[in-house]
Write a protein that holds these residues in place. Structure first.
Motif, PDB file in Angstrom:
ATOM      1  N   VAL A   1     -71.572  36.107  33.453  1.00  0.00           N
ATOM      2  CA  VAL A   1     -72.004  36.022  34.853  1.00  0.00           C
ATOM      3  C   VAL A   1     -73.461  36.446  35.020  1.00  0.00           C
ATOM      4  O   VAL A   1     -74.058  36.173  36.070  1.00  0.00           O
ATOM      5  CB  VAL A   1     -71.103  36.878  35.762  1.00  0.00           C
ATOM      6  N   ALA A   2     -74.026  37.112  34.021  1.00  0.00           N
ATOM      7  CA  ALA A   2     -75.427  37.526  34.109  1.00  0.00           C
ATOM      8  C   ALA A   2     -75.940  37.799  32.705  1.00  0.00           C
ATOM      9  O   ALA A   2     -75.174  38.138  31.797  1.00  0.00           O
ATOM     10  CB  ALA A   2     -75.583  38.771  34.979  1.00  0.00           C
ATOM     11  N   VAL A   3     -77.253  37.647  32.540  1.00  0.00           N
ATOM     12  CA  VAL A   3     -77.895  37.917  31.252  1.00  0.00           C
ATOM     13  C   VAL A   3     -79.216  38.635  31.521  1.00  0.00           C
ATOM     14  O   VAL A   3     -80.046  38.162  32.297  1.00  0.00           O
ATOM     15  CB  VAL A   3     -78.160  36.626  30.449  1.00  0.00           C
ATOM     16  N   GLY A   4     -79.388  39.771  30.880  1.00  0.00           N
ATOM     17  CA  GLY A   4     -80.646  40.498  30.954  1.00  0.00           C
ATOM     18  C   GLY A   4     -81.407  40.327  29.645  1.00  0.00           C
ATOM     19  O   GLY A   4     -80.864  40.591  28.574  1.00  0.00           O
ATOM     20  N   VAL A   5     -82.638  39.864  29.722  1.00  0.00           N
ATOM     21  CA  VAL A   5     -83.480  39.688  28.543  1.00  0.00           C
ATOM     22  C   VAL A   5     -84.322  40.951  28.386  1.00  0.00           C
ATOM     23  O   VAL A   5     -85.032  41.345  29.316  1.00  0.00           O
ATOM     24  CB  VAL A   5     -84.391  38.453  28.687  1.00  0.00           C
ATOM     25  N   ILE A   6     -84.224  41.599  27.237  1.00  0.00           N
ATOM     26  CA  ILE A   6     -84.925  42.867  27.019  1.00  0.00           C
ATOM     27  C   ILE A   6     -85.582  42.881  25.646  1.00  0.00           C
ATOM     28  O   ILE A   6     -85.193  42.136  24.745  1.00  0.00           O
ATOM     29  CB  ILE A   6     -83.977  44.081  27.130  1.00  0.00           C
TER      30      ILE A   6
ATOM     31  N   THR B   1     -90.976  52.965  21.519  1.00  0.00           N
ATOM     32  CA  THR B   1     -90.841  54.067  22.467  1.00  0.00           C
ATOM     33  C   THR B   1     -90.187  53.652  23.783  1.00  0.00           C
ATOM     34  O   THR B   1     -90.130  54.451  24.708  1.00  0.00           O
ATOM     35  CB  THR B   1     -92.215  54.701  22.788  1.00  0.00           C
ATOM     36  N   CYS B   2     -89.700  52.417  23.880  1.00  0.00           N
ATOM     37  CA  CYS B   2     -89.145  52.004  25.170  1.00  0.00           C
ATOM     38  C   CYS B   2     -88.208  50.821  25.041  1.00  0.00           C
ATOM     39  O   CYS B   2     -88.158  50.142  24.008  1.00  0.00           O
ATOM     40  CB  CYS B   2     -90.278  51.633  26.139  1.00  0.00           C
ATOM     41  N   VAL B   3     -87.469  50.591  26.126  1.00  0.00           N
ATOM     42  CA  VAL B   3     -86.786  49.320  26.374  1.00  0.00           C
ATOM     43  C   VAL B   3     -87.579  48.639  27.478  1.00  0.00           C
ATOM     44  O   VAL B   3     -87.790  49.214  28.550  1.00  0.00           O
ATOM     45  CB  VAL B   3     -85.325  49.532  26.803  1.00  0.00           C
ATOM     46  N   SER B   4     -88.045  47.425  27.208  1.00  0.00           N
ATOM     47  CA  SER B   4     -88.859  46.687  28.172  1.00  0.00           C
ATOM     48  C   SER B   4     -88.028  45.568  28.788  1.00  0.00           C
ATOM     49  O   SER B   4     -87.497  44.717  28.074  1.00  0.00           O
ATOM     50  CB  SER B   4     -90.097  46.106  27.491  1.00  0.00           C
ATOM     51  N   SER B   5     -87.909  45.577  30.110  1.00  0.00           N
ATOM     52  CA  SER B   5     -87.168  44.531  30.816  1.00  0.00           C
ATOM     53  C   SER B   5     -88.031  43.282  30.925  1.00  0.00           C
ATOM     54  O   SER B   5     -89.173  43.345  31.391  1.00  0.00           O
ATOM     55  CB  SER B   5     -86.767  45.027  32.211  1.00  0.00           C
ATOM     56  N   VAL B   6     -87.516  42.145  30.504  1.00  0.00           N
ATOM     57  CA  VAL B   6     -88.250  40.887  30.526  1.00  0.00           C
ATOM     58  C   VAL B   6     -87.809  40.017  31.696  1.00  0.00           C
ATOM     59  O   VAL B   6     -88.628  39.531  32.475  1.00  0.00           O
ATOM     60  CB  VAL B   6     -88.076  40.120  29.198  1.00  0.00           C
ATOM     61  N   TYR B   7     -86.515  39.816  31.848  1.00  0.00           N
ATOM     62  CA  TYR B   7     -86.008  38.905  32.888  1.00  0.00           C
ATOM     63  C   TYR B   7     -84.524  39.150  33.066  1.00  0.00           C
ATOM     64  O   TYR B   7     -83.856  39.696  32.190  1.00  0.00           O
ATOM     65  CB  TYR B   7     -86.263  37.453  32.472  1.00  0.00           C
ATOM     66  N   LEU B   8     -84.025  38.734  34.228  1.00  0.00           N
ATOM     67  CA  LEU B   8     -82.581  38.746  34.479  1.00  0.00           C
ATOM     68  C   LEU B   8     -82.233  37.492  35.258  1.00  0.00           C
ATOM     69  O   LEU B   8     -82.919  37.133  36.203  1.00  0.00           O
ATOM     70  CB  LEU B   8     -82.153  39.980  35.283  1.00  0.00           C
ATOM     71  N   TYR B   9     -81.171  36.816  34.850  1.00  0.00           N
ATOM     72  CA  TYR B   9     -80.638  35.708  35.643  1.00  0.00           C
ATOM     73  C   TYR B   9     -79.125  35.870  35.728  1.00  0.00           C
ATOM     74  O   TYR B   9     -78.497  36.469  34.855  1.00  0.00           O
ATOM     75  CB  TYR B   9     -81.027  34.351  35.053  1.00  0.00           C
TER      76      TYR B   9
END
Length: 553
Positions: A386-391, A396-404
């Protein structure tokens, strides 16, 4: 430019400059958006970590940096201290909404129109250089990809708090209330119809801040009285030991016995893992529905299998025969559907934008078990994505790229929910790798009110555009209220510690050979691109300029 890491991998980029303005997706200025860009053929995770700490960000394999003192809507890199994060009341409401849906199957009746998924540029990003000229790449719209946006991000937590549980204060007499109103207020009161307006039998309105403080004091008194402690308490806020961590709220939102089952799976996107390949079709269909519902893309966009590949070469018969028709169709389509917008939702665009990544898959003895690189976090509801988060998982981090997400679930505030899950995921990785303790939300754009929501994830910092020092957002906001562009570091003597000192030491990949720029310029007999290399070096810093290879044909 190329950089070689300890594992003999390289970073290779082509720099495109940043002199031309293009359309801004935030204020819609046709030529007000300026950024520097480069196409990354391959990149190590440490190089990308260093670049995003200097204001860069990727869209697929394209890496770009907004020109903050020139662009119409300055975009500042923002990071949240994941280990210190505590969810606000609005965040807790999102978790409760998810919990109610999972446990009872109740979907919120009102569509959460106040939280659109992306108030971003219509364009998804530049095209691949092999399919477009360099001028197309640097002029194409590059957008910050972000989480969903509250409609009124400026509203404070206190204003949003529900106060129906507040203890009633003694009622005041109607005469004393009238004594406190002005003449104009009395005129308004006499014209008020029965049943409308303030009820004299009820207590006057009180500030939510005062009500919270009073309730907290009452709870402390009751608890301490039960323990035999005197009832005199301090009005100080709860200590860290008294507040529940984020993980407890998330676990509460996922009960065992429920109408639905929600599972979050992490799959490596580049190189694609077996799990990623197996779920690709389902993930792509969700992406396509999301693009149609949120970005209004038409449902009949061609898929990759329907596209004929023709070399961009006038000597090719197929290209020459279809060129005029292709140009006319492109112009009509861009004006009618997108208004000169380059976004698309074809399978090939999906692959380029959300699956392709320059980041190499890397593992380190002191790193997380999953390793570093680009991943998809898939949200499976009852065996359905139902959803996908691209990371991106970086040193030193988790970087959020996109979510649909699937449009049918837009009322569940999945953007906010996924951000909280990614924060919790960062905290989980930090236990394995102590230095991995930040969650990067992309860009913070104070000049765009609907983009200020990222500042609600506290504590957070913005990077200074001149010294690249991290500054608490509380100190930055007052400056941004006065000016769109601001230097956050208030030390007048502070500068860029990684300022470019010697452009001759920049590494260049020329005819399959790695050489310093000084040697390259001698081979080219007075190459005229020193100004470009100098500018590029100032953007990436001295450390990166000596590690990353600048590709030259």
């Amino acid at each position: 430019m190329l950089k070689m890491a300890g594992n003999n991998s390289y970073t290779i980029v082509e720099y495109f400059g940043g002199d031309s303005g293009y359309r801004c997706g935030y204020c819609k200025n046709d030529e007000g958006n300026f950024s520097h860009g480069m196409w990354s053929h391959t990149m190590t995770v440490q190089d990308y970590q260093d670049l995003i700490d200097r204001g860069w960000r990727r869209s697929g394999k394209y890496v770009y940096k907004p020109t903050l003192n020139k662009t119409c809507c300055p975009q500042y890199t923002i990071r949240c201290h994941a280990t210190k994060f505590q969810p606000s009341k609005s965040h807790k409401k999102v978790l409760k909404k998810i919990s109610k849906f999972i446990s009872k199957g109740e979907m919120p009746k009102d569509q959460d129109n106040g939280e659109p998924m992306d108030a971003v540029c219509d364009q998804a990003g530049p095209r691949e250089p092999s399919k477009a000229c360099h001028s197309d790449v640097k002029c194409a719209a590059i957008t910050d990809i972000q989480k969903e946006l509250p409609e009124c991000p400026a509203i404070t937590e206190g204003q949003k708090e529900v106060v129906d549980a507040a203890p009633a204060a003694p009622a005041v007499s109607e005469m004393s209330r009238k004594d406190r109103v002005s003449v104009s207020d009395e005129r308004t009161a006499t014209a008020t119809k029965p049943g409308i307006g303030a009820d004299p039998a009820r207590p006057p309105c009180r500030k939510a801040k005062d009500l919270r403080k009073e309730r907290r004091l009452q709870k402390d008194q009751i608890r301490q009285n039960a323990d035999g402690v005197p009832s005199i308490v301090s009005p100080s806020p709860p200590t860290a030991a008294q507040t529940k961590p984020l993980e407890d709220f998330i676990n509460e939102s996922l009960p065992d016995n429920s109408s639905h089952c929600l599972e979050v799976r992490l799959v490596r996107a580049n190189p694609p893992s077996p799990q990623f390949k197996a779920s690709f079709d389902a993930s792509y269909q969700v992406y396509k529905l999301y693009q149609m519902a949120i970005h209004k893309d038409p449902p009949d966009k061609p898929s990759e299998s329907q596209v004929r590949l023709v070399p961009v070469n006038f000597e090719d018969p197929q290209f020459a025969a279809s060129y005029q028709q292709s140009v006319a169709l492109y112009a009509r389509y861009q004006m009618a559907i997108h208004g000169d917008d380059l976004s698309a939702c074809s399978e090939s665009e999906f692959r380029r934008f959300l699956c392709d990544s320059p980041l190499e898959a890397e593992h380190s003895p002191d790193g997380p078990e999953e390793g570093y690189g680009s991943f998809h976090q898939q949200y499976w509801l009852d065996d359905r994505i139902v959803a996908v988060g691209v990371i991106d998982i970086l040193p030193t981090c988790v970087s959020s790229v996109y979510l649909y997400y699937h449009p049918d679930f837009s009322s569940l505030s999945l953007g906010s929910y996924s951000a909280l899950r990614e924060l919790a995921f960062t905290r989980q990785l930090q236990k394995q790798s102590p230095k991995l303790c930040y969650y990067y939300l992309g860009f913070y754009i104070h000049s765009c009110p609907k983009m200020r929501y990222k500042g609600q994830y506290r504590p957070s910092d913005l990077v200074c555009p001149e010294t690249y020092a991290w500054v608490p957002i509380e100190q930055c906001v007052p400056m941004l209220e006065n000016s769109r562009y601001a230097r956050f570091n208030q030390d007048p003597d502070a500068g860029d510690p990684r300022v470019l000192k010697d452009v001759g030491r920049a590494l260049v990949l020329y005819r399959r050979a790695v050489m310093p720029y000084a040697a390259y310029s001698r081979k080219r007999k007075g190459s005229s691109d020193e100004a470009e290399v100098q500018q590029y070096g100032g953007l990436v810093g001295q450390d990166c300029i000596e590690r990353i290879l600048l590709y030259r044909t």
